[in-house]
Scaffold this active site. Sequence first.
Site, PDB file in Angstrom:
ATOM      1  N   HIS A  18       0.758  -1.303   0.141  1.00  0.00           N
ATOM      2  CA  HIS A  18       0.011   0.192   0.139  1.00  0.00           C
ATOM      3  C   HIS A  18       0.932   1.107   0.026  1.00  0.00           C
ATOM      4  CE1 HIS A  18       0.850   0.497   4.084  1.00  0.00           C
ATOM      5  NE2 HIS A  18       0.257  -0.677   4.556  1.00  0.00           N
ATOM      6  N   HIS A  21       4.049   1.378   2.450  1.00  0.00           N
ATOM      7  CA  HIS A  21       5.197   0.682   1.879  1.00  0.00           C
ATOM      8  C   HIS A  21       5.898   1.181   0.666  1.00  0.00           C
ATOM      9  CE1 HIS A  21       2.459  -2.753   3.108  1.00  0.00           C
ATOM     10  NE2 HIS A  21       3.211  -2.827   4.147  1.00  0.00           N
ATOM     11  N   CYS A 126       0.630  -9.067  22.846  1.00  0.00           N
ATOM     12  CA  CYS A 126      -0.146  -8.757  21.655  1.00  0.00           C
ATOM     13  C   CYS A 126       0.243  -9.461  20.379  1.00  0.00           C
ATOM     14  CB  CYS A 126      -0.128  -7.267  21.477  1.00  0.00           C
ATOM     15  SG  CYS A 126      -0.895  -6.903  19.925  1.00  0.00           S
ATOM     16  N   CYS A 129       1.379  -7.218  17.546  1.00  0.00           N
ATOM     17  CA  CYS A 129       2.579  -6.618  17.358  1.00  0.00           C
ATOM     18  C   CYS A 129       3.992  -7.693  17.665  1.00  0.00           C
ATOM     19  CB  CYS A 129       3.004  -5.647  18.661  1.00  0.00           C
ATOM     20  SG  CYS A 129       1.754  -4.368  18.565  1.00  0.00           S
ATOM     21  N   CYS A 143      -3.697  -3.270  23.752  1.00  0.00           N
ATOM     22  CA  CYS A 143      -2.492  -2.903  23.007  1.00  0.00           C
ATOM     23  C   CYS A 143      -2.584  -1.341  22.432  1.00  0.00           C
ATOM     24  CB  CYS A 143      -2.265  -3.660  21.644  1.00  0.00           C
ATOM     25  SG  CYS A 143      -1.155  -3.252  20.437  1.00  0.00           S
ATOM     26  N   HIS A 146      -2.902  -1.889  18.533  1.00  0.00           N
ATOM     27  CA  HIS A 146      -4.283  -2.545  17.827  1.00  0.00           C
ATOM     28  C   HIS A 146      -5.336  -2.386  18.610  1.00  0.00           C
ATOM     29  CE1 HIS A 146      -0.499  -4.406  16.211  1.00  0.00           C
ATOM     30  NE2 HIS A 146      -1.291  -4.830  14.993  1.00  0.00           N
ATOM     31  N   LYS A 295     -11.914  12.641   1.602  1.00  0.00           N
ATOM     32  CA  LYS A 295     -11.643  13.153   0.112  1.00  0.00           C
ATOM     33  C   LYS A 295     -11.166  12.168  -0.777  1.00  0.00           C
ATOM     34  CE  LYS A 295     -10.799  18.049   1.400  1.00  0.00           C
ATOM     35  NZ  LYS A 295     -10.016  19.122   1.959  1.00  0.00           N
ATOM     36  N   LYS A 298     -14.229   7.322  -4.315  1.00  0.00           N
ATOM     37  CA  LYS A 298     -14.752   6.217  -3.971  1.00  0.00           C
ATOM     38  C   LYS A 298     -14.370   4.812  -4.566  1.00  0.00           C
ATOM     39  CE  LYS A 298     -19.279   8.436  -3.849  1.00  0.00           C
ATOM     40  NZ  LYS A 298     -19.441   9.265  -5.064  1.00  0.00           N
TER      41      LYS A 298
HETATM   42  O1  ME8 Z   1       7.080  -3.689  10.528  1.00  0.00           O
HETATM   43  N1  ME8 Z   1       3.274   5.795   6.399  1.00  0.00           N
HETATM   44  O2  ME8 Z   1       6.659  -4.855   8.451  1.00  0.00           O
HETATM   45  P1  ME8 Z   1       5.393  -3.502   7.901  1.00  0.00           P
HETATM   46  C1  ME8 Z   1       4.547   5.821   6.003  1.00  0.00           C
HETATM   47  N2  ME8 Z   1       8.071  -6.454   9.226  1.00  0.00           N
HETATM   48  N3  ME8 Z   1       4.927   4.423   6.079  1.00  0.00           N
HETATM   49  C2  ME8 Z   1       4.262   3.415   6.244  1.00  0.00           C
HETATM   50  C3  ME8 Z   1       2.947   3.409   6.687  1.00  0.00           C
HETATM   51  C4  ME8 Z   1       2.375   4.688   6.631  1.00  0.00           C
HETATM   52  N4  ME8 Z   1       1.106   4.891   6.994  1.00  0.00           N
HETATM   53  N5  ME8 Z   1       2.557   2.192   6.577  1.00  0.00           N
HETATM   54  C5  ME8 Z   1       3.556   1.240   6.696  1.00  0.00           C
HETATM   55  C6  ME8 Z   1       7.277  -4.569   9.692  1.00  0.00           C
HETATM   56  N6  ME8 Z   1       4.666   2.195   6.253  1.00  0.00           N
HETATM   57  C7  ME8 Z   1       8.526  -5.459   9.797  1.00  0.00           C
HETATM   58  C8  ME8 Z   1       9.624  -4.577   9.562  1.00  0.00           C
HETATM   59  S1  ME8 Z   1      12.275  -4.652   9.194  1.00  0.00           S
HETATM   60  C9  ME8 Z   1      13.575  -5.782   9.810  1.00  0.00           C
HETATM   61  C10 ME8 Z   1      10.878  -5.637   9.732  1.00  0.00           C
HETATM   62  C11 ME8 Z   1       5.979   1.510   5.908  1.00  0.00           C
HETATM   63  O3  ME8 Z   1       4.616  -4.151   6.732  1.00  0.00           O
HETATM   64  C12 ME8 Z   1       7.006   1.847   6.767  1.00  0.00           C
HETATM   65  O4  ME8 Z   1       8.314   1.941   6.125  1.00  0.00           O
HETATM   66  O5  ME8 Z   1       4.551  -3.448   9.011  1.00  0.00           O
HETATM   67  C13 ME8 Z   1       6.816   0.994   8.080  1.00  0.00           C
HETATM   68  O6  ME8 Z   1       8.214   1.166   8.612  1.00  0.00           O
HETATM   69  C14 ME8 Z   1       6.762  -0.205   7.393  1.00  0.00           C
HETATM   70  O7  ME8 Z   1       5.891  -0.037   6.214  1.00  0.00           O
HETATM   71  C15 ME8 Z   1       6.197  -1.210   8.276  1.00  0.00           C
HETATM   72  O8  ME8 Z   1       5.923  -2.461   7.648  1.00  0.00           O
END
Ligand code: ME8
Length: 513
Positions: A18, A21, A126, A129, A143, A146, A295, A298
Amino acid sequence: MDRIYFTTPIYYVNAQPHLGHTYTTILADTLKRYHRSRGRDAYFLTGTDEHGDKIAQAAAKDNVDPKAYADRISALFRSTWDTCGIAYDHFIRTTDDYHKATVSRILQQIYDAGDIYFGEYGGFYCYGCERFYTEKELQDGKCPDHRTEAAYIEEKNYFFRMGKYQDRLLKHLNEKPGFVTPQRYRTEVLSLLREPLEDLCISRPKSRLQWGIPLPFDGDYVTYVWFDALINYVSALEHKGGDSFDAYWPCCNHIIAKDILKPHAIFWPTMLMAAGLPLYDRLNVHGYWIMDKGKMSKSLGNVIRPLDMKERYGMDAFRYYLLREMVFGQDATFSMEAFVNRVNADLANNFGNLVSRVLAMQKRYFGGMVQPMGDGARAEDRELKEAFMAAAASVDRHMEEMAFHRALESIFEAVDKTNQYIVQTAPFTLVKEPDQKPRVGEILHHVLESVRLTGDLLAPFLPETGAAVRDLLGLPATDSLRAEWGGSFPEGHEVQPPRILFPRIEETEDDGG
Ligand code: ME8
């Protein structure tokens, strides 16, 4: 040769790629391209995090085994990045054999050194987490992340003597102020370290969870997912082979969002210390994209998917908005309205029109043939050159601080300057006087050089645009920047007729997206 190594988090395979990422991955991609364009050897790692409760539960819900489930979602991440033109050098999966081998080796090493012990622990757990919380950390027994009830679990487990490394970590943070950046996150880490650092539970009994890397010294347990995941940054370099680890590890720049600050700033450096490995160079922490739900269109729903954005608006428009809108380190709001305004104003109207305009004039006045540049001694010519030299220097300064938005702003200031130059020199009026034709040729050459340098400066941020500009200018593709003025167009050089680089986005949110 100067080297630099960038990593994104490895993403959990319980969700599809998304906006969040995509943002972090685009940052790493931009950084890699930027450093490459300045002649540095930049290596870029991304991948997927595939073990642990979360994944096992998601797979169970889908009625497939965890590996099959992870294969599917991991492939989806990879193909998404491929389609988006993300130039990662390696895509790691924590289910890869070489990674599992490195995790086992490091665990054994730390165990042999006496920094892992067996003990009993009771705490609030949790599942979202995958960690224990202290009572103080929970909010109404839930948590804080969550908002689900934390379960009280008592079990025998293995612990990593993290507390032992607290002073060393503090010392490192003090000696190296840029270790965690921006400053606000360093302050957050320092404040976490004001409390005594507890030892870290690094195992889960197989009776409760099978989907993990077995502890090499006790087959009844698997490794805690963070102890497995963090090591990916090292196992990928070992896998690359040769002297890769020695070459890239000292210049390792992690890029993460603030949600995973603690594992990266506290667990990871202490793990490295216990394993006798040097620490990474810098932890770069960005804020969160917040959805402007009201905003959002849809048809897109509330989740921004990179492939939808690419298909509808083009990847560079999406990259531009993300990089230009967020101040690195702070949260930002994603709004379709702001996206449309930003792209239309800067890309379609400002830069896009400039490119069309100069190519149209070049075609009409000179049949597309670039004319001599002249000596550039006139005040307006000199000022244009200076604006670009200043922009190039300012991009470097801002990129050093991860100020992507400022770097782009600097480039667009130079674009504004070019538009002013056209108004000031008025080639469209001058061309009516036959004896002024050579001057018109000089003016257009200056504008073409502005466009050339704008395209090259933009290329790390907007790779497709960088390539398209070069193509329109009839220049060969390049991934290295020549931040000099003039000398780009040999005698008799021909540029292409105009083509729309960025179509204006006409839709409004009421169109259904
Ligand atoms: O935490 N805004 O993976 P994850 C900005 N597997 N960046 C965001 C975001 C948002 N709303 N949502 C997600 C993990 N990210 C572990 C990491 S590393 C050794 C293990 C991005 O799939 C951002 O980079 O939950 C965040 O740190 C990461 O996705 C978390 O990805």
